[in-house]
Scaffold this active site. Structure first.
Site, PDB file in Angstrom:
ATOM      1  N   GLY A 719       1.022  -6.775   5.875  1.00 42.30           N
ATOM      2  CA  GLY A 719       1.408  -5.575   5.135  1.00 42.30           C
ATOM      3  C   GLY A 719       0.990  -5.681   3.689  1.00 42.30           C
ATOM      4  N   PHE A 723       2.985  -3.372  -5.127  1.00 44.49           N
ATOM      5  CA  PHE A 723       3.407  -4.529  -5.898  1.00 44.49           C
ATOM      6  C   PHE A 723       3.200  -5.856  -5.186  1.00 44.49           C
ATOM      7  CE2 PHE A 723       6.737  -1.589  -7.984  1.00 44.49           C
ATOM      8  CZ  PHE A 723       5.815  -1.191  -8.943  1.00 44.49           C
ATOM      9  N   VAL A 726       2.213  -8.956   2.059  1.00 37.00           N
ATOM     10  CA  VAL A 726       3.117  -9.707   2.928  1.00 37.00           C
ATOM     11  C   VAL A 726       2.288 -10.423   3.994  1.00 37.00           C
ATOM     12  CG1 VAL A 726       5.126  -9.610   4.438  1.00 37.00           C
ATOM     13  CG2 VAL A 726       4.923  -7.994   2.540  1.00 37.00           C
ATOM     14  N   LYS A 742       6.316 -12.637   1.101  1.00 29.06           N
ATOM     15  CA  LYS A 742       5.944 -11.510   0.244  1.00 29.06           C
ATOM     16  C   LYS A 742       5.454 -12.048  -1.099  1.00 29.06           C
ATOM     17  CE  LYS A 742       7.857  -7.260  -1.735  1.00 29.06           C
ATOM     18  NZ  LYS A 742       9.044  -6.373  -1.758  1.00 29.06           N
ATOM     19  N   ASP A 843      13.781   3.228  -1.943  1.00 28.15           N
ATOM     20  CA  ASP A 843      12.473   3.428  -1.315  1.00 28.15           C
ATOM     21  C   ASP A 843      12.595   3.361   0.207  1.00 28.15           C
ATOM     22  OD1 ASP A 843       9.184   1.866  -1.504  1.00 28.15           O
ATOM     23  OD2 ASP A 843       9.757   3.970  -1.346  1.00 28.15           O
TER      24      ASP A 843
END
Length: 1005
Positions: A719, A723, A726, A742, A843
């Site tokens: 992913g 920012f 992952v 991450k 989010d």
């Protein structure tokens, strides 16, 4: 030697001449002997020096190395017959530790030096370059560090150089190209960098090249095509990029070829099977190769191992396996082998009947569409492992599956199989793992399942199975894990199942229609770790027999009809970490042992009828570790819970003199209360310190994360966001379990603040439906740049976004959508109403909702989170607030983040999951939005906007109306949550209750 005539001639000369020649001969012989003795002395001292630098000799192999024996008779030493010089030093796998003496370079007659599989440390002495006669240098499986010595090029006769499995760094020296006789170069499992140098192609005698598991980087040089004698080529996990040069495919003698776990792109040549006719081992897994898997591979008649999994191969699988009679393992998972039109992708199975040596067939997650043919039963009787999970196979499971009597693992989960589980499954008596979960199997579990006496794990969850749980499961005496969750089983829990001492890992019977009480035989599961009985119709009291399940770490009894008190005997469950007994009819006071449980990480007592004072110590000292919602008779507890104060205990009727209370009792009570307050405060601070110290500040290093992710390879990237990126990886300390890592893009504006926000959020929260954080890393990389990362529990089923908008998954996410929405709403309720400080996620969207093995939802990514009432992450009007389409309209005009904003995002998420439409879909323009699209369908046209696969139920006409009513109610929730006005949005705690009610109705249809 002189002839007789010469001697006669000499005899006629003077005596002086005779003496002169005699002395000359004696001197010559003496010189030769002296030189010979000197050489032996050199070898002797070199070996003594070798021994002197050995610090550990556990098998005492060097005890014979003393003056009592000639060194040629020492253990591990071989000498030449003529000069008695050392020709071989072989001490393989002797447990030796220490440094390698540079004096070994004085053994000038040495041809073989084998010190493999020991624990030699330090650098490889450059003096080894003096051994010009050396043919074999074996230093593999040691702890050598430093670089490969450049002057090994002096070993001009070297045939094999084996340096694998050490800690060598640096690049492959260019002097290596001078080893013109080298046929074997083994440098695997080191820390070598600098790429695979093109000059290696000059060593045309190369037959074996092994460089796997080095962070080499770069591309594969075209010059390696000069290795016309090459038979084995291993460069897996080398961080290689680019395509495989065509020259490699001209190496017709290749037998073993492995380039796994790199970043290679491009397609394979259509004639690969004709170009490499001698292939026996072909391993190209975990790359980015594309195109069709060439049918010419059928011509590799010697092929025994074929592994092409986790690539981008597409098109129909057309290899004719009937010609590969020696094939024993086929691993092609993680590709896209669906044909463009036809739904018969499994036709290739017919060609496998001649593969009598086949033991492993893996084709999971290949987008295969079609039925499993009857010919599956004709596969090899040697077949042990069959994995076809995560495809789109439909129809019934053929009864011929029972012919595969060699199977130990059968994985058919996450497909669209229907019909009954065939009784012939009971013939697979070697079976150890059976996974039929996430399908549409119906009918009862066949009693023949009890014939699988070697079965370890059985997964049948998320189907439509009915009837009673068969008591014959009690015959599966090796069973250690069983999941029958999310079916329609009824009746009582069979006692025979609970009398399996082997059941130690998990027992999941949740989300069914089981009734009755928990049988007392539960006490026999003394070693069971996880028990899930939630969301059934179980009733009666919670049996005290549970207290004998002393190994339980997770206990879920929520969503049933249990009544009475929590038995005090449960205090013996000293290992329990999570206890859910919410949504029952339990009553009485909260037992004191709950506040003393040190192992308890989360406790849910919500929606019962508990009464009395709520403790404020132990698990009850941190509002994020427990929930008591819906217990209206509770009082006291932490101030943040806003429970009513408890009534003072005392009686004025006894006429106790007030002045005595004031003078005597009150001061004493005040002192006691102060002590208790200070003690609780100290314990609370200690717990907070422990939490932040033992969990949050338990760091991992940058190098550990680099290794865990294969150098943050693209192959492990799962992913990417604004920012962060992952990655999937395995930490050495985590028992080979995957984690999600991450990595923050610190060069991106706002990334550092995002990291701080997420750290602060995770510091204060823990919930079953929130992604679990494992640790963090705040360090610098090898270039000295700041590096920050968070390590999470890995979610194997990906994100809701993947399931909603992938053709391979959409059809299988049906009723689970409601369960997922309930899970997300529960997580929001916890963040908004149960935490000591209200947390706004900020989010919420499908890509941030992750699914575990059991399809339980976990909310993740708190990079935009905000703790209300704190100074952390205060968002300005220009700050980033959410994602377009999911962020509420008030954020767009500069409003601060609030919990109402999360509710709006949840409403959009719900509507997207139910309609299958993204809020940014092209259809939403000219004033039409996802909210309006759903609102206009209420109440009579909801069926028209619902995604076809959102609700898949075998409902009768009588139940059709109930289903439609549930769908209308769900859409109403989404519409109510996503209205423009924040105060008018539905409260999240009401959403939780409504979704649970709807889910209960749908599960009973």
């Amino acid at each position: 030697m002189k002839s007789p005539q010469s001697l006669n001639y000499l005899s006629s000369s003077s005596d002086i001449s005779i003496l002169f020649y005699g002395l000359a001969i004696i001197c010559l012989i003496s010189a030769i002997v002296s030189a010979s003795d000197g050489g032996n002395e050199t070898d002797y001292h070199a070996l003594l020096s070798f021994k002197s630098m050995i610090t550990q000799d556990p098998y005492k192999v060097l005890t014979s190395w003393n003056h009592s024996f000639h060194f040629c008779d020492w253990s591990g030493i071989s000498c030449g017959k003529r000069h008695k010089r050392v020709t071989a030093l072989r001490l393989f796998s002797k447990g030796l530790e220490g440094l390698l003496s540079p004096h070994v370079g004085n053994l000038s007659f040495l041809r073989v030096l084998d010190l493999g599989n020991n624990s030699f440390q330090g650098t490889i002495p450059h003096e080894l370059g003096h051994l010009f006669r050396l043919r074999g240098l074996y230093l593999y499986i040691n702890k050598f560090s430093g670089v490969i010595p450049t002057n090994l090029s002096g070993c001009s006769n070297l045939d094999v150089l084996s340096l694998g499995q050490n800690n060598l760094a640096g690049s492959i020296p260019k002097e290596m190209s001078l080893l013109s006789k080298l046929s074997g170069l083994l440098i695997h499992k080191n820390n070598l960098t600098g790429g695979t140098p093109p000059f290696l192609g000059n060593i045309t005698s190369m037959e074996l090249f092994s460089a796997a598991e080095n962070p080499l980087g770069g591309s594969i040089p075209d010059t390696l095509g000069h290795w016309k004698s090459l038979k084995e080529f291993y460069s897996g996990e080398c961080n290689l990029y680019g395509s495989i040069p065509h020259s490699i495919f001209n190496l017709s003698l290749l037998v073993n070829f492995s380039l796994s776990e790199n970043h290679l792109i491009g397609s394979l040549p259509s004639e690969i099977g004709n170009q490499l006719p001698n292939l026996e081992w072909l391993q190209l897994r975990d790359n980015e190769l594309s195109g069709v898997l060439p049918p010419s591979l059928s011509n590799c008649s010697k092929l025994g191992y074929l592994e092409m999994s986790q690539n981008n191969f597409s098109g129909k699988l057309t290899i004719d396996f009937s010609q590969l009679r020696d094939i024993n393992k086929i691993r092609l998972s993680g590709n896209n082998f669906h044909g463009r039109r036809e739904a018969d992708d499994m036709r290739f199975v017919d060609s496998l009947k001649n593969c009598t040596k086949l033991v492993r067939l893996e084709l999971y997650n290949c987008n295969l569409i079609g039925v499993l043919p009857i010919s599956t039963g004709n596969l090899s009787a040697q077949l042990e492992f069959l994995h076809l999970g995560h495809n789109q196979l439909f129809g019934s499971l053929p009864s011929s599956i029972g012919s595969l009597v060699g199977l130990t693992t059968l994985q058919l989960h996450t497909n669209r199989f229907k019909g009954k589980v065939p009784t012939t499954i009971g013939k697979l008596q070697k079976l150890q793992l059976l996974g039929l979960n996430n399908n549409q199997f119906s009918g009862p579990i066949p009693d023949a399942i009890g014939n699988l006496s070697l079965l370890n794990k059985l997964y049948l969850y998320s189907n439509k199975l009915v009837g009673h749980i068969p008591s014959s499961l009690g015959n599966c005496t090796k069973l250690n894990g069983l999941s029958l969750a999310e079916n329609r089983f009824s009746g009582k829990i069979p006692k025979q199942l609970l009398q399996l001492p082997s059941l130690t890992n998990f027992l999941d019977l949740s989300h069914n229609n089981l009734s009755g009480s928990i049988p007392s035989e539960i006490k026999d599961l003394k070693m069971l770790s996880e028990l899930y009985l939630s969301y059934n119709n179980l009733s009666g009291i919670i049996t005290s027999s549970l207290s004998e399940c002393i190994s339980l770490t997770l206990l879920y009894l929520n969503g049933n009809q249990f009544q009475g008190l929590i038995p005090s005997s449960l205090s013996s469950l000293g290992a329990l970490e999570v206890l859910y007994i919410s949504q029952n009819n339990l009553s009485g006071k909260i037992p004191q042992f709950l506040e003393k449980w040190k192992s308890l990480e989360y406790l849910n007592l919500s929606f019962n009828d508990f009464e009395g004072e709520l403790p404020v110590v132990g698990v009850f000292a941190n509002v994020s570790l427990f929930s008591v919602l819906g217990n209206e008779k509770l009082c006291g507890g932490l101030v943040t819970l806003e429970l009513p104060k408890c009534k003072e205990m005392g009686s004025k009727k006894k006429g106790f003199p007030f002045f005595i209370f004031v003078i005597v009792i009150a001061p004493t009570l005040l002192i006691v209360l102060c002590c208790v307050y200070l003690l609780c405060k100290k314990k609370h601070n200690s717990q907070q310190s422990q939490s932040s110290g033992s969990e949050w500040f338990m760091k991992v290093s940058y190098s550990q994360l680099l290794k865990a992710t294969g150098g943050f390879s693209v192959a492990n990237l799962i992913g990417e966001g604004g920012f962060s990126s992952v990655y999937k990886g395995i930490l050495d300390s985590d028992d080979d379990k995957y984690v999600a890592i991450k990595v923050l893009h610190l060069h991106t504006r706002g990334a550092y603040e995002s990291f701080l926000a997420e750290c602060e959020a995770w510091r204060n929260i823990r919930h079953r439906n929130l992604l679990k954080i494992i640790t963090s890393c705040s360090s610098v990389d090898f270039q000295g740049n700041d590096f920050k990362a968070l390590v999470y529990e890995f979610m194997p089923n990906g994100s809701v976004h993947d399931w909603l908008h992938s053709s391979a998954n959409t059809s299988k996410l049906n009723l689970q959508r409601i369960s997922i929405l309930r899970d997300v709403a529960t997580a929001l309720d916890y963040l908004h109403n149960c935490c000591q400080t209200t947390i706004v996620h900020g989010d919420l969207k499908p890509s941030n909702i992750l699914l575990d093995d059991d399809m339980v939802a976990h909310v993740g990514d708190f990079g935009l989170a905000r703790l209300l009432g704190t100074d952390l992450n205060q968002n300005s009007s220009t700050g980033v607030k959410g994602t377009i389409g999911y962020a509420p309209p008030e954020y767009g005009i500069g409003s601060e983040m609030t919990s109402c904003g999360d509710v709006y995002s949840f409403g959009i998420l719900l509507l997207e999951m139910m309609t299958g439409k993204k809020p940014t879909d092209d259809m939403f323009n000219d004033g039409l939005s996802l909210h309006k699209f759903a609102h206009m369908a209420l109440p009579d046209h909801v069926i028209d906007v619902i995604d076809d696969d959102a609700i898949v139920l075998q409902s009768t006409d009588a139940n059709a109306k109930k289903v439609e009513e549930c769908l209308v109610a769900i859409i109403k929730i989404g519409v109510s949550c996503s209205v423009d006005s924040p105060p008018q949005r539905m409260k999240i705690e009401i959403v939780v209750n409504e979704l649970q009610r709807i889910l209960d109705v749908l599960q009973n249809i």
